[in-house]
Design a protein around this motif. Sequence first.
Motif, short mmCIF file in Angstrom:
data_model
loop_
_atom_site.label_atom_id
_atom_site.label_comp_id
_atom_site.label_asym_id
_atom_site.label_seq_id
_atom_site.Cartn_x
_atom_site.Cartn_y
_atom_site.Cartn_z
N SER B 13 1.83 5.80 2.72
CA SER B 13 0.84 4.63 3.39
C SER B 13 0.37 3.80 2.09
N ARG B 14 -0.06 2.59 2.10
CA ARG B 14 -0.59 1.56 1.26
C ARG B 14 -1.80 1.00 1.90
N ARG B 15 -2.99 0.72 1.50
CA ARG B 15 -4.00 -0.01 2.07
C ARG B 15 -4.74 -0.70 0.89
N ASP B 16 -5.35 -1.82 1.37
CA ASP B 16 -6.24 -2.45 0.24
C ASP B 16 -7.79 -2.04 0.62
N PHE B 23 -2.65 4.04 -2.69
CA PHE B 23 -1.49 4.43 -2.30
C PHE B 23 -1.83 5.94 -1.65
N GLU B 24 -1.22 6.27 -0.44
CA GLU B 24 -1.40 7.69 -0.20
C GLU B 24 0.05 8.37 -0.39
N SER B 58 3.62 -1.21 -10.00
CA SER B 58 4.62 -2.32 -10.16
C SER B 58 4.83 -2.74 -8.61
N GLU B 59 4.64 -2.19 -7.51
CA GLU B 59 4.51 -2.37 -6.38
C GLU B 59 3.50 -3.49 -5.99
N VAL B 60 2.08 -3.17 -6.61
CA VAL B 60 1.19 -4.31 -6.50
C VAL B 60 1.59 -5.41 -7.20
N ARG B 90 -5.10 5.22 -6.72
CA ARG B 90 -5.74 4.08 -6.61
C ARG B 90 -5.41 3.23 -7.91
N ILE B 91 -4.98 2.03 -7.37
CA ILE B 91 -4.55 1.03 -8.43
C ILE B 91 -5.53 -0.26 -8.51
N SER B 92 -6.05 -0.51 -9.71
CA SER B 92 -6.83 -1.69 -9.84
C SER B 92 -6.13 -2.54 -10.95
#
Lengths: 142, 130, 80
Positions: B13-16, B23-24, B58-60, B90-92
Amino acid sequence: MKTVFRDAELFDLIPQRPPIVMVDLLQNVTDSGAETGLTIKEDNLFVHNGQMQEPGLIEHIAQSAAAFAGFKGYADGGQPRLGYIGEIKRLFVYARPCVGACLHTTLRVLGEAAGITLLAAEVKDGEALVAEGQMKIFLKED
Amino acid sequence: MTKLIEDFYDILSRRDEGGESVFEVTLNPACKVYEGHFPGTPVSPGVCNIQMILECASEVAGKPLMLTYIAQCRMTRLITPNEFHTLEVRISLDGENLRASIGAESVPAQEGIEAGTERETYLTLKGTVA
Amino acid sequence: MNKEELIEKVNTTLAEEFETDIEKLTPDANIKKTLELDSLSLVDMIALIDNEFGVKIANTELPKIQTFQALYDYLEANMK
């Protein structure tokens, strides 16, 4: 005593095995450093579109350090120990080298404390610097 | 986005969440990388975890990224594929600046230690992408 | 380099590298606690000392060097 290790001979020094072996040469080992190499083959785990990706370069540095540490153990008649990356610092990747390239890497020990070794590495493809940086490796106690 | 090592992980999953993309993911213990890292002792290679971060970033970004600089990447605990049901990446991403971490919402039980509920971080990365 | 200069250089170097307020680096203070060093960053200090002062601190010596005073004394005794 043996001072140059190639290909499967390195299995005496490092715990990694195919498909994730990322070093195929160790030579010129001193107390404070060593030189290592890797010829990039098409079927390398970290090759995509004919180019070695960043984790492949980082793993090459890590396994170069493992081979260097393993050599010390080997010289004392010991088995290779599992080594893990503890930290990567100030590491630059300048290029993704292509399949067929022979990477030549220089390792230098900057310090050691409490089972952790800090190393500096420079990875070259011919004359071109492709990556450089620092890494901390810790070896698992037996 | 293409994965470098096809079966290393799956995104569940992905959430903001407060400027971060979370990303889980789940790691696949059958991935061939464990045949060599290490025989009989599967440990997720740190660099594969870094690649997983780069692919999530890269997805983000919506385009494939190259990791050009790692200011610091600390790995404070070994990650093994059998131990964790799910991990959080976790991506920032702010322009070329990437901050990321890998952790778990709950800590699996280990011998003599009960499973924890505090979120723990096992890998942190600060760097630059292009 | 006399001892005062040595102390000054050690404090400046360490405070900068580990982003610590230099006022906290007092002779009796504990190095690890003051600089917030963990097992990973301890080796950064060893490498920094080697690079700046040309002194390699051996693993066996490390437990004896708990305070900044002990570090100053060790460096003074071992610098060429």
